[in-house]
Design a protein around this motif. Sequence first.
Motif, PDB file in Angstrom:
ATOM      1  N   UNK A  14       0.835  -1.211   0.000  1.00  0.00           N
ATOM      2  CA  UNK A  14       0.000   0.000   0.000  1.00  0.00           C
ATOM      3  C   UNK A  14       0.866   1.255   0.000  1.00  0.00           C
ATOM      4  N   UNK A  15       1.955   1.238   0.760  1.00  0.00           N
ATOM      5  CA  UNK A  15       2.838   2.402   0.799  1.00  0.00           C
ATOM      6  C   UNK A  15       3.470   2.652  -0.572  1.00  0.00           C
ATOM      7  N   UNK A  16       3.917   1.596  -1.226  1.00  0.00           N
ATOM      8  CA  UNK A  16       4.494   1.745  -2.564  1.00  0.00           C
ATOM      9  C   UNK A  16       3.439   2.231  -3.556  1.00  0.00           C
ATOM     10  N   UNK A  48      -9.098  -2.327   5.341  1.00  0.00           N
ATOM     11  CA  UNK A  48      -9.345  -2.690   6.734  1.00  0.00           C
ATOM     12  C   UNK A  48     -10.827  -2.819   7.045  1.00  0.00           C
ATOM     13  N   UNK A  49     -11.635  -1.931   6.532  1.00  0.00           N
ATOM     14  CA  UNK A  49     -13.074  -1.966   6.769  1.00  0.00           C
ATOM     15  C   UNK A  49     -13.716  -2.934   5.780  1.00  0.00           C
ATOM     16  N   UNK A  50     -14.395  -3.954   6.291  1.00  0.00           N
ATOM     17  CA  UNK A  50     -14.999  -4.963   5.425  1.00  0.00           C
ATOM     18  C   UNK A  50     -16.009  -4.365   4.454  1.00  0.00           C
ATOM     19  N   UNK A  51     -16.720  -3.321   4.903  1.00  0.00           N
ATOM     20  CA  UNK A  51     -17.734  -2.709   4.043  1.00  0.00           C
ATOM     21  C   UNK A  51     -17.121  -2.054   2.812  1.00  0.00           C
ATOM     22  N   UNK A  52     -15.851  -1.679   2.890  1.00  0.00           N
ATOM     23  CA  UNK A  52     -15.186  -1.040   1.757  1.00  0.00           C
ATOM     24  C   UNK A  52     -14.720  -2.038   0.709  1.00  0.00           C
ATOM     25  N   UNK A  66     -11.602   2.239  -8.347  1.00  0.00           N
ATOM     26  CA  UNK A  66     -11.446   3.232  -7.275  1.00  0.00           C
ATOM     27  C   UNK A  66     -10.087   3.115  -6.601  1.00  0.00           C
ATOM     28  N   UNK A  67      -9.690   4.170  -5.940  1.00  0.00           N
ATOM     29  CA  UNK A  67      -8.448   4.144  -5.183  1.00  0.00           C
ATOM     30  C   UNK A  67      -8.670   3.383  -3.872  1.00  0.00           C
ATOM     31  N   UNK A  68      -7.785   2.503  -3.521  1.00  0.00           N
ATOM     32  CA  UNK A  68      -7.963   1.754  -2.273  1.00  0.00           C
ATOM     33  C   UNK A  68      -7.664   2.609  -1.048  1.00  0.00           C
ATOM     34  N   UNK A  69      -8.366   2.308   0.034  1.00  0.00           N
ATOM     35  CA  UNK A  69      -8.048   2.889   1.335  1.00  0.00           C
ATOM     36  C   UNK A  69      -7.003   2.006   2.011  1.00  0.00           C
ATOM     37  N   UNK A  70      -6.522   2.446   3.157  1.00  0.00           N
ATOM     38  CA  UNK A  70      -5.438   1.709   3.782  1.00  0.00           C
ATOM     39  C   UNK A  70      -5.878   0.290   4.134  1.00  0.00           C
ATOM     40  N   UNK A  71      -4.956  -0.669   4.018  1.00  0.00           N
ATOM     41  CA  UNK A  71      -5.287  -2.064   4.314  1.00  0.00           C
ATOM     42  C   UNK A  71      -5.238  -2.351   5.807  1.00  0.00           C
TER      43      UNK A  71
END
Length: 675
Positions: free
Chosen positions: A577-579, A615-619, A638-643
């Motif tokens: 995710x950072x990369x 991290x959020x299952x709903x996402x 879409x752009x992913x949120x943090x894992x």
Amino acid sequence: MIVLTLLTFVFTPTAAQPWRICGAAVAMNDTANSTYHANLELLSTRLTDNATTSPYHFATGSVGAAPHTVYGLALCRGDVNATVCRACVATASQGAQQLCPFGADATVFYPTCRLRFSDKNFLHPDDYSQIVDGVVNTMNTTDTTNTEPPLPGWDPGNAKSVASITQIIGALLQETAWQAAYNSGELMFATGRMDGVGGGFPTLYSMAQCVPALTHRDCSSCLQVISFMATDNIAGRQGGRLLALWCNLRYGTVHFYSGSPMVTIVSPVKDVVPPASSPVTGRKPKRAMIKVLVPLFASIVGLLISFMLIRQRRIKGRSQDRAKTNVKEDEIIVWGLEGRSSGFMVYDFSQILDATANFSEENKLGQGGFGSVYKGQFPDGLEIAVKRLASHSGQGFTQFKNEVQLIAKLQHTNLVRLLGCCSQEEEKILIYEYLPNKSLDFFIFDETRRSLLYWNRRLTIIEGIAQGLLYLHKHSRLRVIHRDLKASNILLDYEMNPKISDFGLARIFSADDTQVNTERIVGTYGYMAPEYASEGLFSIKSDVFSFGVITLEIVSGKRSSGPYRYGDFINLLGHAWQLWKDGRWLQIVDASLVAEGHTSEIMRCINVALLCVQENAADRPNMSDVVAMLSSESMTLPEPKHPAYFHIRVTKEDATIFIEPSSVNDMTMSALRGR
């Protein structure tokens, strides 16, 4: 695309060694020429070292930047040891440059190895649509200077003898080719022998080999084409070979390979050499008739007696079989599988013992979370994988019955097929279809074997896993959450297609359920969704999370977690995710894939994977969305949120984070603990 334009026929095994095919010369100035050959020298050294240490004596590689890149492939014969392999590849590397001076493309065939280098990237064949044209176009290279004597019984003027010889050699070559393609595992090498058919006809020996980078189907196709061409060009010779870069065949009357043959067959033709006839005179015909009729009469009497005895045994056996059948039918009803097709069987423990040679160590395929897995074979030739659950494993009869009922009712090309089961006293056994290429982790986490998984294969595996999960979550008669999806539970068939296995922890849920809570958290560290690991909450999004982890592992060739460090993170998710955020996502990709290109497809897979591990299952997307995103190049993702777990870093200021090592069976949950 594979086109066998590098095929050459050689039927004089001593006259033309080493055989070679030279391409165009290096069209560069002196400086560029020097750069190219410097790269070639370095590549030759690497190929020699890697082929020697590889378990299959096979190596590929490239050196240098375009336009001076050199690509290479080396493969030793499957029956030679490392010392012979090293010597042959080293000799071939020098020989290729001498036999094809200043060549930008050279292929050489030595008796125990083959080697090619080129300025073109030929290392990733993925299409056999023109294989036949490629072979036909090389017919002019056939070596017609044959000095070997013909086989006994060969008469060019006798159509029957010509057909007989062709049938014999063709049968031997095709059987050996089948053994190499499908029954030799990743080695893709087989040897054979056909015993003489009498009349002075000699024993024949054979060999077939493919480059391990091919799929089993591609290997079979390659060998099949050249075996057909072999029979068209045999002309009664006592030996011959067909040499191509990706596969080759050889036969002869001399035992030219090391060790015993892997396959031995009986000749399909018994009348190659007609018996000599001699005239009879006087009373000899009568004596001959008596000699024939007396034993014939005795044989008929013996057959009648045997028939009566066999008939009585069959009548008795049928009554016993009917009793057994009724028992098995009753067992199937007890198991709740009466609606299942007749393909499912309930086996006796004695049948399993016979099939696995009493669970011999030689037949052991691996150790799973709840027991061992063995290879077996029934008397009819059917190969099976036998999962023998350990009595101390913690998987009781309820879990066992759960897995049987579950898999028996699921049918999909990307799910492993359950053939039957056995439950007898303490023994609880599952019988699956046998998949020769083992599991995904066997390839993806091994430096050598990983190179066999070029991008198109990896994408096929990712898409196959996604289709299998979509079936479980949406399209099966039961809605199923797997709960233990991981690389070791993805099996690979002959064509490297993925099949989801091990449903011991799976749960059925109704259409009204969005998530279920459990107090017993089981699974494998690194693949478990955070809400399940911390609160016992699981849903279809738990499997989606695991799928995202596996996809990142396939793309990177790295394990998601373990005693490793990924930059500032202790797991692959945070590092990826950072990369991705920094626009440096290419750094996570397996180096062997970078040279292939396909960057847009790889980038899309990483994007989908990061969406799945949020991290959020709903996402997280559901598997319908995942399949759509993987199959559509035009869909904007879409752009992913943090894992999950992204915040767990390793820095100088932080306390040391201890990862409790997983147990040997790789099934118990491991926790993160600060200390």
